[in-house]
Design an enzyme around this catalytic site. Structure first.
Site, PDB file in Angstrom:
ATOM      1  N   ASN A  52       1.446 -12.390   6.977  1.00 28.55           N
ATOM      2  CA  ASN A  52       1.151 -11.200   6.094  1.00 28.55           C
ATOM      3  C   ASN A  52       1.051 -11.323   4.379  1.00 28.55           C
ATOM      4  O   ASN A  52       0.984 -10.457   3.734  1.00 28.55           O
ATOM      5  CB  ASN A  52       1.878 -10.016   6.502  1.00 28.55           C
ATOM      6  CG  ASN A  52       1.641  -9.607   8.098  1.00 28.55           C
ATOM      7  OD1 ASN A  52       0.612  -9.738   8.702  1.00 28.55           O
ATOM      8  ND2 ASN A  52       2.740  -9.186   8.609  1.00 28.55           N
ATOM      9  N   HIS A 142       1.937   2.869  13.696  1.00 30.77           N
ATOM     10  CA  HIS A 142       2.833   1.718  13.896  1.00 30.77           C
ATOM     11  C   HIS A 142       4.039   2.286  14.731  1.00 30.77           C
ATOM     12  O   HIS A 142       4.405   3.667  14.685  1.00 30.77           O
ATOM     13  CB  HIS A 142       3.423   1.404  12.469  1.00 30.77           C
ATOM     14  CG  HIS A 142       4.254   0.116  12.604  1.00 30.77           C
ATOM     15  ND1 HIS A 142       5.473   0.067  12.334  1.00 30.77           N
ATOM     16  CD2 HIS A 142       3.689  -1.153  12.614  1.00 30.77           C
ATOM     17  CE1 HIS A 142       5.985  -0.931  12.535  1.00 30.77           C
ATOM     18  NE2 HIS A 142       5.097  -1.785  12.449  1.00 30.77           N
ATOM     19  N   GLU A 184      -2.064   5.467   9.461  1.00 24.48           N
ATOM     20  CA  GLU A 184      -1.953   4.093   8.545  1.00 24.48           C
ATOM     21  C   GLU A 184      -3.252   4.103   7.706  1.00 24.48           C
ATOM     22  O   GLU A 184      -4.218   4.680   7.995  1.00 24.48           O
ATOM     23  CB  GLU A 184      -1.979   3.190   9.515  1.00 24.48           C
ATOM     24  CG  GLU A 184      -0.501   2.861  10.337  1.00 24.48           C
ATOM     25  CD  GLU A 184      -0.525   1.334  11.152  1.00 24.48           C
ATOM     26  OE1 GLU A 184      -1.103   0.518  10.753  1.00 24.48           O
ATOM     27  OE2 GLU A 184       0.166   1.553  12.126  1.00 24.48           O
ATOM     28  N   SER A 188      -2.831  -2.062  11.554  1.00 23.93           N
ATOM     29  CA  SER A 188      -2.225  -3.313  11.361  1.00 23.93           C
ATOM     30  C   SER A 188      -2.601  -4.267  12.438  1.00 23.93           C
ATOM     31  O   SER A 188      -2.936  -5.262  12.331  1.00 23.93           O
ATOM     32  CB  SER A 188      -0.800  -3.237  11.696  1.00 23.93           C
ATOM     33  OG  SER A 188      -0.475  -2.354  12.627  1.00 23.93           O
ATOM     34  N   ASP A 213       0.679   5.715   5.732  1.00 20.55           N
ATOM     35  CA  ASP A 213       1.442   4.550   5.622  1.00 20.55           C
ATOM     36  C   ASP A 213       0.531   3.143   5.481  1.00 20.55           C
ATOM     37  O   ASP A 213      -0.436   2.788   6.076  1.00 20.55           O
ATOM     38  CB  ASP A 213       1.840   3.995   7.143  1.00 20.55           C
ATOM     39  CG  ASP A 213       2.744   2.664   7.376  1.00 20.55           C
ATOM     40  OD1 ASP A 213       2.473   1.688   6.727  1.00 20.55           O
ATOM     41  OD2 ASP A 213       3.540   2.523   8.386  1.00 20.55           O
ATOM     42  N   HIS A 216      -0.509  -2.230   5.166  1.00 22.14           N
ATOM     43  CA  HIS A 216      -1.596  -3.371   5.042  1.00 22.14           C
ATOM     44  C   HIS A 216      -2.720  -3.250   3.936  1.00 22.14           C
ATOM     45  O   HIS A 216      -3.456  -4.082   3.783  1.00 22.14           O
ATOM     46  CB  HIS A 216      -2.242  -3.692   6.258  1.00 22.14           C
ATOM     47  CG  HIS A 216      -1.313  -3.690   7.485  1.00 22.14           C
ATOM     48  ND1 HIS A 216      -0.807  -5.255   7.713  1.00 22.14           N
ATOM     49  CD2 HIS A 216      -0.643  -3.063   8.321  1.00 22.14           C
ATOM     50  CE1 HIS A 216      -0.026  -4.986   8.717  1.00 22.14           C
ATOM     51  NE2 HIS A 216       0.001  -3.811   9.070  1.00 22.14           N
ATOM     52  N   LYS A 247       4.851  -7.361   3.061  1.00 17.68           N
ATOM     53  CA  LYS A 247       3.619  -8.125   3.207  1.00 17.68           C
ATOM     54  C   LYS A 247       2.906  -8.551   1.833  1.00 17.68           C
ATOM     55  O   LYS A 247       3.363  -9.708   1.281  1.00 17.68           O
ATOM     56  CB  LYS A 247       2.574  -7.036   3.967  1.00 17.68           C
ATOM     57  CG  LYS A 247       3.100  -7.026   5.598  1.00 17.68           C
ATOM     58  CD  LYS A 247       2.782  -6.002   6.185  1.00 17.68           C
ATOM     59  CE  LYS A 247       3.553  -6.006   7.572  1.00 17.68           C
ATOM     60  NZ  LYS A 247       4.010  -4.651   8.297  1.00 17.68           N
TER      61      LYS A 247
HETATM   62  C1  LIG Z   1       4.912  -4.055   8.853  1.00 19.46           C
HETATM   63  C2  LIG Z   1       4.667  -2.539   9.165  1.00 19.46           C
HETATM   64  C3  LIG Z   1       6.025  -1.663   8.944  1.00 19.46           C
HETATM   65  C4  LIG Z   1       7.169  -2.129   8.876  1.00 19.46           C
HETATM   66  O1  LIG Z   1       7.526  -2.703   7.350  1.00 19.46           O
HETATM   67  P1  LIG Z   1       8.699  -3.647   7.346  1.00 19.46           P
HETATM   68  O2  LIG Z   1       8.960  -3.795   5.823  1.00 19.46           O
HETATM   69  O3  LIG Z   1       8.105  -5.096   7.902  1.00 19.46           O
HETATM   70  O4  LIG Z   1       9.733  -3.158   8.113  1.00 19.46           O
HETATM   71  C5  LIG Z   1       5.499  -0.235   9.048  1.00 19.46           C
HETATM   72  N1  LIG Z   1       4.256   0.263   9.250  1.00 19.46           N
HETATM   73  C6  LIG Z   1       3.288  -0.868   9.334  1.00 19.46           C
HETATM   74  C7  LIG Z   1       1.788   0.026   9.588  1.00 19.46           C
HETATM   75  C8  LIG Z   1       3.496  -1.946   9.334  1.00 19.46           C
HETATM   76  O5  LIG Z   1       2.483  -2.920   9.585  1.00 19.46           O
END
Ligand SMILES: *Cc1c(COP(=O)(O)O)cnc(C)c1O
Length: 394
Positions: A52, A142, A184, A188, A213, A216, A247
């Site tokens: 990522n 997620h 999101e 993801s 969220d 990505h 990421k």
């Molecule tokens: C990776 C991810 C998370 C979690 O983030 P971390 O910092 O790795 O705990 C939350 N939401 C989505 C959509 C993700 O892809």
């Protein structure tokens, strides 16, 4: 015996080709190797298409230097939660940087995106009675959003992926005052985007808040990498956004950005924030440097687009890839075992591409999730496409 079922459940995972194990990446032999997209597993090098690190910023010299400077100035450990004495100058400076970058009045730093999501849903969902919240989540949200929402006291509904018409219906039939729509920005496991303009307008029509969220999208989307919420206008913004540092930003931790009221509310009531040690101040300091590079270096975003276009061009037209404007390109295989087999076949060609299986994705939609990073080159993409063509077109 206590917990007798454990061994049986692990065996069942194996029988269903769902068994999960970790692989240990060996340390690279020199600094040059460490910066690229190559990984070393059991003594063999692979080109990594499951990382990522979208912008190729991991191990960037300047970020590493900022980390060292941060250690020297603030120490490695915060040594307390933010509300006790764990909130250092480096954290304040990082919060200021993020607010300015993504144009939000306030933000809060969490130890991970997972914990930020759980904190947000649990805290906004802690009321019962007349103030009980109602959450509306995209079906593909997620695990951390789902865990937060379902462990709260709020009522939770999920709408079909990107189906704003269904969302509007669900919102209409809710007579609750406190409604939150959550999605999101870039999904993801599919790499497609939410239609945030439409989501924001549907949310507004129904007097609901919008939560995005941007795990990505941060760094990858937007003129300065501000994320997918940057397409929204000032009078129709996401009320709260979250993004991880783990990421594209290539450090660790996460932020929640919001208005001043929500900020103060979370500081007072979010248990994940109150009862957890703040992230390393050195890491906060390094994260500021990473964000500066993200703002300045548009070429990293352009490179992802360029290499993604090349990948789709080179891939045989019979291979189905979910259309994407992000780093993530999902090739749906279906069967778990078949996805594992293709992944294994690619491994023999020096390509690391993890098969993603249920329960991470729906049953029957096991896939190869290709991530294209700014640190890949033309040869990497060529090699990947030709190996995939061989493996998938008989
Ligand atoms: C990776 C991810 C998370 C979690 O983030 P971390 O910092 O790795 O705990 C939350 N939401 C989505 C959509 C993700 O892809």
């Amino acid at each position: 015996m206590a917990f007798d079922y454990i061994a049986g459940q692990v065996t069942a995972q194996k029988q269903q080709a769902r068994y999960r194990q970790r692989v240990c990446l060996q340390a690279a032999e020199n600094a040059a190797q460490q910066q690229g997209t190559q990984i070393l597993v059991d003594g063999k090098p692979y080109i990594n298409f499951s990382s990522n690190d979208y912008l190729g910023l991991n191990n960037h010299n300047e970020i590493n230097k900022a980390m060292q400077e941060g250690v020297a100035r603030f120490g490695l450990c915060a040594s307390a939660s933010s509300l006790v004495t764990g909130f250092h100058y480096a954290h304040q400076a990082l919060e200021d940087k993020i607010c300015q970058w993504i144009n939000k009045p306030r933000c809060l730093i969490f130890t991970s995106g997972f914990s930020a999501n759980v904190a947000l849903f649990q805290t906004l969902g802690q009321e019962t009675g007349k103030d009980r919240a109602h959450f509306f989540l995209d079906k593909l949200s997620h695990a951390s959003m789902l865990d937060g929402a379902f462990s709260s006291k709020a009522k939770v509904k999920r709408f079909a992926h990107n189906n704003t018409a269904q969302l509007a219906q669900l919102l209409s039939s809710s007579d609750v005052q406190n409604k939150l729509v959550a999605s999101e920005g870039v999904f993801s496991m599919d790499g497609d985007q939410a239609n945030l303009i439409e989501l924001a307008s549907v949310a507004k029509q129904h007097n609901a808040w919008l939560y995005v969220d941007d795990a990505h999208s941060i760094g990858v989307i937007g003129e300065q990498g501000q994320g997918s919420a940057s397409v929204l206008t000032n009078n129709n913004q996401a009320d709260i956004t979250m993004a991880t540092f783990g990421k594209a930003i290539a450090t660790s931790g996460a932020f929640l950005a919001c208005d001043e009221n929500v900020h103060d509310y979370l500081i007072n009531f979010a248990r994940h924030y109150i009862y957890s040690t703040a992230i390393s101040p050195a890491l906060a300091w390094a994260t500021i440097r990473s964000i500066e590079l993200i703002q300045q270096e548009q070429w990293r975003r352009d490179k992802i687009t360029e290499l993604s276009t090349l990948f789709i061009e080179l891939l045989d037209s019979s291979i189905e890839v979910i259309p994407s404007a992000s780093s993530i390109h999902a090739i749906i295989i279906g069967d778990e075992q078949k996805a594992l087999n293709v992944s294994e076949q690619l491994k023999n060609q020096g390509i690391w591409l993890t098969a993603i299986r249920p329960p991470t994705v729906a049953v029957g939609s096991s896939r190869l999730r290709v991530t294209i990073c700014a640190s890949h080159n033309y040869n990497d993409i060529n090699h990947l496409a030709s190996c995939l063509n061989k493996a998938l077109c008989k």
